[in-house]
Structures are given as C-alpha cells and as structure tokens.
Design an enzyme around this catalytic site. Structure first.
Site, PDB file in Angstrom:
ATOM      1  N   GLU A 152       0.758  -1.348   0.076  1.00  0.00           N
ATOM      2  CA  GLU A 152       0.276  -0.388   0.149  1.00  0.00           C
ATOM      3  C   GLU A 152       1.136   1.383   0.020  1.00  0.00           C
ATOM      4  OE1 GLU A 152      -3.243   2.617   2.768  1.00  0.00           O
ATOM      5  OE2 GLU A 152      -2.900   0.204   3.031  1.00  0.00           O
ATOM      6  N   HIS A 202      -1.961  10.450   0.564  1.00  0.00           N
ATOM      7  CA  HIS A 202      -1.771   8.786   0.213  1.00  0.00           C
ATOM      8  C   HIS A 202      -2.517   9.161  -1.073  1.00  0.00           C
ATOM      9  CE1 HIS A 202      -3.300   4.837   0.225  1.00  0.00           C
ATOM     10  NE2 HIS A 202      -4.176   5.777  -1.097  1.00  0.00           N
ATOM     11  N   LYS A 239      -7.433  -0.944  11.467  1.00  0.00           N
ATOM     12  CA  LYS A 239      -6.965  -1.027  10.689  1.00  0.00           C
ATOM     13  C   LYS A 239      -5.285  -0.556  10.336  1.00  0.00           C
ATOM     14  CE  LYS A 239      -6.181  -1.004   5.922  1.00  0.00           C
ATOM     15  NZ  LYS A 239      -5.354  -0.150   4.789  1.00  0.00           N
ATOM     16  N   ASP A 297       4.385 -14.545  11.700  1.00  0.00           N
ATOM     17  CA  ASP A 297       3.066 -14.925  11.321  1.00  0.00           C
ATOM     18  C   ASP A 297       2.002 -13.811  11.374  1.00  0.00           C
ATOM     19  OD1 ASP A 297       0.380 -15.378  11.153  1.00  0.00           O
ATOM     20  OD2 ASP A 297       0.596 -17.725  11.929  1.00  0.00           O
TER      21      ASP A 297
END
Length: 401
Positions: A84, A379, A264, A280
C-alpha cells in the site's frame, strides 16, 4: 544502532542503490549481500518449495525501510513489507513527530502463550475441573518433558488453568513461556503431549489439542507524549492539529465502525514489520482484533488525548503480540534474516516493542492527516506515483478510496 540516528534527511530522494549503500554502512551489512538478497533472491524457488505445498514460485512485495523511529531511547531503521502506498511515509512522519517528545516508550509482558486441550461429553464438569487442577504439578512436568529445548533456554510450562465452557465442554489452558520464538509448534507439541492425560482426568471425550493465537497475556505497551507547540505545520497550528487527533481518537472509542478503520491503520504498520521479519501476521491480526473486542464492544487499540493542561498530546497503545526472532520462516527465508539484521533487535520482546511503536506512529500520522488536510492529499500523491504510467495515459480512472 549505537550512536547512529534513524533520521536520514533526503533518504527518499536517493536511488535504490544509494539507499542500500547507506543502509549497509549504518547496519554493518555487506552491500553485496543486500544487493543479492533484496534484488530478487530473498526467497528462491527451492526454499519456497520447502516452505509450502504445491509451490510454483514466490510472490514479491515492496520491501522498504521506515525512518526516524526511536523507542526507549534507541534508534531503529525498520524494515517493512507492504503493497500500500503512503504507509512507510506515514510511519516515518509519525515517528518524526513523536521524536519531539522523546520518541516512544515501550514495555512487553513475558512471552506467555496458551496451549489448549479440550474435552467434551464431560458429565461432571465441576469434578473434572477439580481433578485437572489437582494434577497441575504433574501436567506441568509432562509438558516440560515434551519441550526440552525451550526448557534449556529458560522457558517452559508455567501453570494450568481450567474452564468449564458449558454443554459438557471443559478446556485446560496450559501457559507456556516461549522465549524468543512465536511459539506455535512448541504449544502444539505441549497440547498433544498432555491430551491423553487431560482426557483421562476430564472423564470425557478428548477433543482439540492446539495453541490459542489469542495471546492476551503476551501484551506490548507503547506510549508517547508530544509537545503541542511542535505539532503544527504551515496550514494548521499545533493546538488545532492535536485537538483534531484527540477528537478523532474519541470518535473511534464511541463508534465500532470507526474503530475498525482506526485499528486497520495501526495494523498497516504492525503487519508490515511482521511480514518483513518472517512472522505470522495473521496470528497477530486475529489476536489484536479479539483484544479490541474484549469488553463486548469493538474498541480502538490506541487512544490519544490532550494532557498537561492542553500542552501535550499523549498517545497510548496496548495489544497482544506474538512475534519471534528465531525459528519459523527465519530458518530459510533470507529476506526475513536480512530484515532482522537491519533492525538489529536482540529479542522477540524488543521486536514486539518496535512493531507496536510502528503501529502507533502509523495511527498518529493517519489521524493527523484525517483531522487536518484529509487522508487523500498525501496518500493519493504516492498512489499516483505508484500508478504513474497508466494514470498519465488516462487509461485508468482515479480510485475513490
């Protein structure tokens, strides 16, 4: 990193070869090794075939370095693997803002994980629970006999908790100190070793024997305190920006829909560090979201508020974190090995503190952008760069994320 700083002005303006050269100098790693591993050979097909079934190759992700991070007075260059745009830039920016208040302070609990042994069709759960508790010493010895390597390093089973789940289900939770490993294989070994005896003591049918990824006793805690006067920019005063972050944080506390996106953003940073270091990240994600919902309402993992009469923006984050610096994919994944050498951490606890600090830095940068200029300005600038050729041709519409 000793006396070296993670603040490297102009790093983003260098070409890739120059960035590697600088990292090689900072981290005392041979430049040729960085070129070899990060040039596409981090995971060869033979290694991939050993790691997973039905392998046909390896899928690459961008591998970058976050700058400016300071945790407990030490500087870190932090490897991150993520697709991202803007996340590494945001983390570096948030870390730079936090440095104005001395960076991040962090601590980590003991690396205690849970091996679960479940029995069902238990006709007298009260008596079954009593028998299991009375046999705790025997069960701890049996568990430790199954993991001599962990015992030799100072870890091992510590105690056994028992819970009556209702409907004839009883579960024994074996708490195991896993040292510097993530711990999945060790916990599963313990669960399998204790299964027959737990089934016998429970007087029911032996069920699942496996770890729990909800490592609620293996928490990491991070705080930062940023002077409001240093938090502004040309378009926004420090006080207005700090008020915006505190208000956005409160919104996440009140609304689960916002809290999910809030968290998130934290996991953008945490997962990228976990992935880069061969850990993991799915287990970390699952535990984080379970912890966020532990009160019955999904809540933010990090919160921000004004302190010291409005002169300080104070942030805090607590979350479970099961990361390892030995074992697992690290045995064969050269990219993950290089990542840990770049990071130069000495323990799994230190890695967890760095990863959590990266998560808090990511959250800070996102909330500051959201509450001032809006998330899209920075962004989308980086998103356009990532898609420069198709966007310039006019063939691809602008995304509306």
């Amino acid at each position: 990193m000793g006396s070296k700083t993670s603040c490297i002005p102009g790093f983003r303006d260098l070409d890739i070869a120059s960035r590697r050269r600088l990292l090689a100098t900072f981290c005392a790693i041979d430049e040729g090794e960085l070129d070899e591993v990060l040039g596409g050979a981090a995971l060869d097909v033979a290694a991939a075939d050993r790691m997973v079934e039905n392998a046909i190759g390896a899928l690459a992700l961008p591998f970058g370095v976050a700058l400016n991070l300071q945790v407990n007075g030490a500087d870190y260059l932090v490897p991150m693997a993520i697709e991202e745009p803007s996340v590494i830039a945001a983390v570096s920016h948030g870390s730079k803002r936090a440095r104005a208040g001395g960076g991040f302070r962090a601590s980590a609990d003991e690396p205690l994980m849970i091996a679960q042994i479940e029995a069902h069709e238990v006709h007298d759960p009260v008596a079954a629970s009593r028998r299991i508790r009375e046999a705790e010493g025997e069960l701890v010895e049996l568990a430790n006999a199954a993991i001599p390597g962990v015992r030799a390093r100072g870890g091992g089973a510590r105690r056994v908790d028992v819970r009556d789940l209702g409907e004839g289900f009883v579960v024994a939770d074996v708490l195991v100190h896993v040292c510097d490993i993530m711990g999945a294989n060790v916990l599963n070994t313990v669960a399998e070793a204790l299964g027959p005896r737990i089934g016998e003591l429970a007087g029911g049918a032996l069920g699942l024997r496996i770890l729990s990824n909800y490592c609620e006793r293996r928490l990491v805690h991070v705080t930062t305190r940023i002077p409001v006067e240093s938090f502004g920019c040309a378009r926004t005063s420090g006080r207005d920006a700090a008020l915006g972050v505190a208000s956005a944080s409160r919104f996440a506390e009140l609304d689960p829909h916002r809290a999910v996106t809030h968290n998130k953003g934290i996991m953008n940073g945490v997962d990228a560090v976990a992935l880069a270091t061969g850990n993991d990240f799915r287990a970390v994600e699952a535990a984080a979201h379970a912890y966020a919902a532990r009160t019955g309402q999904y809540r933010p993992l990090a919160t921000w508020q004004l302190a010291d009469g409005g002169e300080t923006l104070a942030g805090t984050l607590s979350m479970p974190m099961s990361l390892g610096t030995v074992g697992g994919a690290l045995r064969v994944h050269r990219g993950a090995q290089i990542a840990l050498r770049l990071l130069n951490v000495r323990s799994a606890a230190e890695l967890a503190m760095v990863a959590a600090a990266i998560g808090l830095a990511s959250n800070l940068a996102a909330l500051r952008a959201l509450s001032t200029e809006g998330i899209q300005r920075g962004h989308m600038t980086l998103h356009r760069r990532a898609l420069a050729t198709p966007l310039e041709s006019g063939d691809v519409p602008m995304p509306s994320e």
